[in-house]
Design a protein around this motif. Structure first.
Motif, PDB file in Angstrom:
ATOM      1  N   GLN A   1     -62.478  23.452 -26.492  1.00  0.00           N
ATOM      2  CA  GLN A   1     -61.879  22.658 -27.565  1.00  0.00           C
ATOM      3  C   GLN A   1     -60.500  22.100 -27.222  1.00  0.00           C
ATOM      4  N   ALA A   2     -59.871  22.630 -26.200  1.00  0.00           N
ATOM      5  CA  ALA A   2     -58.482  22.250 -25.887  1.00  0.00           C
ATOM      6  C   ALA A   2     -58.370  20.786 -25.486  1.00  0.00           C
ATOM      7  N   ARG A   3     -57.418  20.080 -26.085  1.00  0.00           N
ATOM      8  CA  ARG A   3     -57.128  18.692 -25.703  1.00  0.00           C
ATOM      9  C   ARG A   3     -55.913  18.604 -24.782  1.00  0.00           C
ATOM     10  N   GLY A   4     -55.196  19.697 -24.641  1.00  0.00           N
ATOM     11  CA  GLY A   4     -53.944  19.673 -23.898  1.00  0.00           C
ATOM     12  C   GLY A   4     -54.118  19.545 -22.395  1.00  0.00           C
ATOM     13  N   ASP A   5     -53.075  19.046 -21.755  1.00  0.00           N
ATOM     14  CA  ASP A   5     -53.042  18.984 -20.294  1.00  0.00           C
ATOM     15  C   ASP A   5     -52.850  20.382 -19.722  1.00  0.00           C
ATOM     16  N   TYR A   6     -52.157  21.217 -20.493  1.00  0.00           N
ATOM     17  CA  TYR A   6     -51.959  22.621 -20.123  1.00  0.00           C
ATOM     18  C   TYR A   6     -52.490  23.491 -21.252  1.00  0.00           C
ATOM     19  N   PHE A   7     -52.860  24.715 -20.898  1.00  0.00           N
ATOM     20  CA  PHE A   7     -53.573  25.564 -21.849  1.00  0.00           C
ATOM     21  C   PHE A   7     -53.072  26.999 -21.774  1.00  0.00           C
ATOM     22  N   LEU A   8     -52.839  27.587 -22.937  1.00  0.00           N
ATOM     23  CA  LEU A   8     -52.465  28.994 -23.044  1.00  0.00           C
ATOM     24  C   LEU A   8     -53.457  29.688 -23.958  1.00  0.00           C
ATOM     25  N   LEU A   9     -54.060  30.767 -23.478  1.00  0.00           N
ATOM     26  CA  LEU A   9     -54.924  31.597 -24.311  1.00  0.00           C
ATOM     27  C   LEU A   9     -54.097  32.784 -24.796  1.00  0.00           C
ATOM     28  N   LEU A  10     -53.696  32.733 -26.049  1.00  0.00           N
ATOM     29  CA  LEU A  10     -52.805  33.734 -26.624  1.00  0.00           C
ATOM     30  C   LEU A  10     -53.604  34.638 -27.549  1.00  0.00           C
ATOM     31  N   GLN A  11     -53.831  35.877 -27.124  1.00  0.00           N
ATOM     32  CA  GLN A  11     -54.596  36.794 -27.960  1.00  0.00           C
ATOM     33  C   GLN A  11     -53.827  37.127 -29.233  1.00  0.00           C
ATOM     34  N   ASP A  12     -54.575  37.481 -30.284  1.00  0.00           N
ATOM     35  CA  ASP A  12     -53.991  37.550 -31.624  1.00  0.00           C
ATOM     36  C   ASP A  12     -53.104  38.765 -31.882  1.00  0.00           C
ATOM     37  N   ASP A  13     -52.813  39.533 -30.821  1.00  0.00           N
ATOM     38  CA  ASP A  13     -51.854  40.636 -30.967  1.00  0.00           C
ATOM     39  C   ASP A  13     -50.660  40.475 -30.026  1.00  0.00           C
ATOM     40  N   ASP A  14     -50.630  39.384 -29.263  1.00  0.00           N
ATOM     41  CA  ASP A  14     -49.538  39.144 -28.309  1.00  0.00           C
ATOM     42  C   ASP A  14     -48.546  38.120 -28.842  1.00  0.00           C
ATOM     43  N   LEU A  15     -47.435  37.957 -28.119  1.00  0.00           N
ATOM     44  CA  LEU A  15     -46.372  37.036 -28.532  1.00  0.00           C
ATOM     45  C   LEU A  15     -45.868  36.247 -27.329  1.00  0.00           C
ATOM     46  N   ILE A  16     -45.326  35.067 -27.598  1.00  0.00           N
ATOM     47  CA  ILE A  16     -44.587  34.317 -26.577  1.00  0.00           C
ATOM     48  C   ILE A  16     -43.194  33.996 -27.107  1.00  0.00           C
ATOM     49  N   ASP A  17     -42.217  33.972 -26.202  1.00  0.00           N
ATOM     50  CA  ASP A  17     -40.859  33.611 -26.581  1.00  0.00           C
ATOM     51  C   ASP A  17     -40.813  32.150 -27.013  1.00  0.00           C
ATOM     52  N   GLU A  18     -39.813  31.780 -27.779  1.00  0.00           N
ATOM     53  CA  GLU A  18     -39.740  30.413 -28.293  1.00  0.00           C
ATOM     54  C   GLU A  18     -39.596  29.366 -27.188  1.00  0.00           C
ATOM     55  N   ASP A  19     -39.089  29.764 -26.024  1.00  0.00           N
ATOM     56  CA  ASP A  19     -38.934  28.812 -24.920  1.00  0.00           C
ATOM     57  C   ASP A  19     -39.981  29.015 -23.822  1.00  0.00           C
TER      58      ASP A  19
END
Length: 323
Positions: free
Chosen positions: A84-102
């Motif tokens: 489903q991803a339309r992006g040039d880059y892709f991140l699979l973020l599981q629903d219990d993990d986090l990413i920093d704002e930057d």
């Protein structure tokens, strides 16, 4: 650079019944990125809780919410997200993990905010407990290493590979068949190995993502036998990707120790004694009996010494003066 020339980044969150625990925090970390040209796909695997309400409360047009009519399983949901991803880059973020704002900003900075052939961009990773407190971190210290040296570092436990800290080139990920493996345990590691070998990788030392450790995480219920089989397949993949026979032999040697240590630690956690013994026997057959015995004795001694030290610490109680 004009805004429309900036790459689109897809952050996909496959989820199931996490509305009352981690989903809100994971989703907030996704839409809170300093890099704004993102789409967020929440792929709900037929949750029975109030997941839809949690997602819609954000009221952000960049969020796409999809609810499956039936549970399609963890890994088919992963595959759906990639499709489903339309992006040039892709991140699979599981629903219990986090990413920093930057996180996205830091990754795209390594490619000058453009679409490049690079296969993967990786950052360091934090470990957090169920309440979000930091347990430790694993900086990504393999920048500048060749592909084979990167593999050796992984097999020597000098670097880790996690979904939350890996940004993929979407086109190349699809061309490589997405993420898949026999038991879907090292699926991300195998995909990173293939893409970094063929298209290269960029490395960011700092930790920009958090992997949550808790009893209900996805890998906690997997049998030792499946991990053992998959770890052998992983080592084979890395050896086959080596450009020189000499490096393949080095990877094979490091791989045998990796297989033992990884699976020994899993087998130790088996609560049923018979399953634990079966795990040890399987590792022994695969690694070689003499190798297993030498490593087993080494780790039994180490484990015993650690237990003694813990006992000593418990017995040493500070003595106060009576008043």
């Amino acid at each position: 650079m004009l805004n429309q020339e900036m790459p689109l980044v897809t952050i996909a969150i496959p989820t199931f019944n996490r509305a009352g625990t981690y989903l809100k925090h994971t989703l907030q970390s996704a839409i809170g990125q300093t890099y704004k040209k993102i789409e967020v796909i929440v792929s709900d695997n037929c949750s029975t809780d109030h997941t839809e309400r949690v997602v819609k409360e954000f009221n952000d047009p960049r969020i796409q919410y999809v609810k499956h009519s039936q549970n399609i399983g963890h890994f088919r949901n992963f595959k759906f997200c990639i499709e489903q991803a339309r992006g040039d880059y892709f991140l699979l973020l599981q629903d219990d993990d986090l990413i920093d704002e930057d996180f996205v900003d830091a990754c795209l900075k390594t490619v000058n905010y453009s679409i490049m052939e690079i296969g993967v961009i990786r950052t360091g990773t934090r470990y957090i407990d169920p309440d979000g407190h930091c347990l430790g971190e694993w900086p990504n210290e393999v920048g500048g290493l060749s592909t084979e040296e990167f593999f050796l570092a992984y097999l020597s436990f000098k670097t880790g590979i996690y979904l939350c800290s890996t940004l993929w080139n979407t086109k190349r990920l699809r061309e490589a068949g997405g993420m898949s493996s026999k038991h879907n345990l090292f699926l991300d590691v195998m995909a990173v190995a293939r893409l970094s070998s063929q298209f290269g990788r960029n490395d960011i030392q700092e930790s920009k993502a958090s992997n949550r450790k808790h009893p209900n995480e996805l890998s906690s219920s997997v049998k030792t036998k499946e991990w053992c089989e998959e770890s052998f397949l992983l080592v084979d993949v890395m050896c086959n990707l080596a450009s020189e026979k000499r490096m393949a032999l080095s990877l094979k040697r490091a791989g045998r120790n990796f297989i033992f240590k990884h699976n020994y630690n899993l087998a130790k956690k088996e609560k049923v004694v018979s399953n634990r013994l079966k795990g040890f026997l399987l590792i022994s057959r695969k690694c070689g009996h003499l190798f297993f015995i030498s490593r087993f004795l080494k780790y039994v001694v180490l484990d015993g010494w650690k237990a003694v030290k813990r006992k000593i610490k418990q017995l040493i109680v500070p003595v106060g003066y009576a008043t």
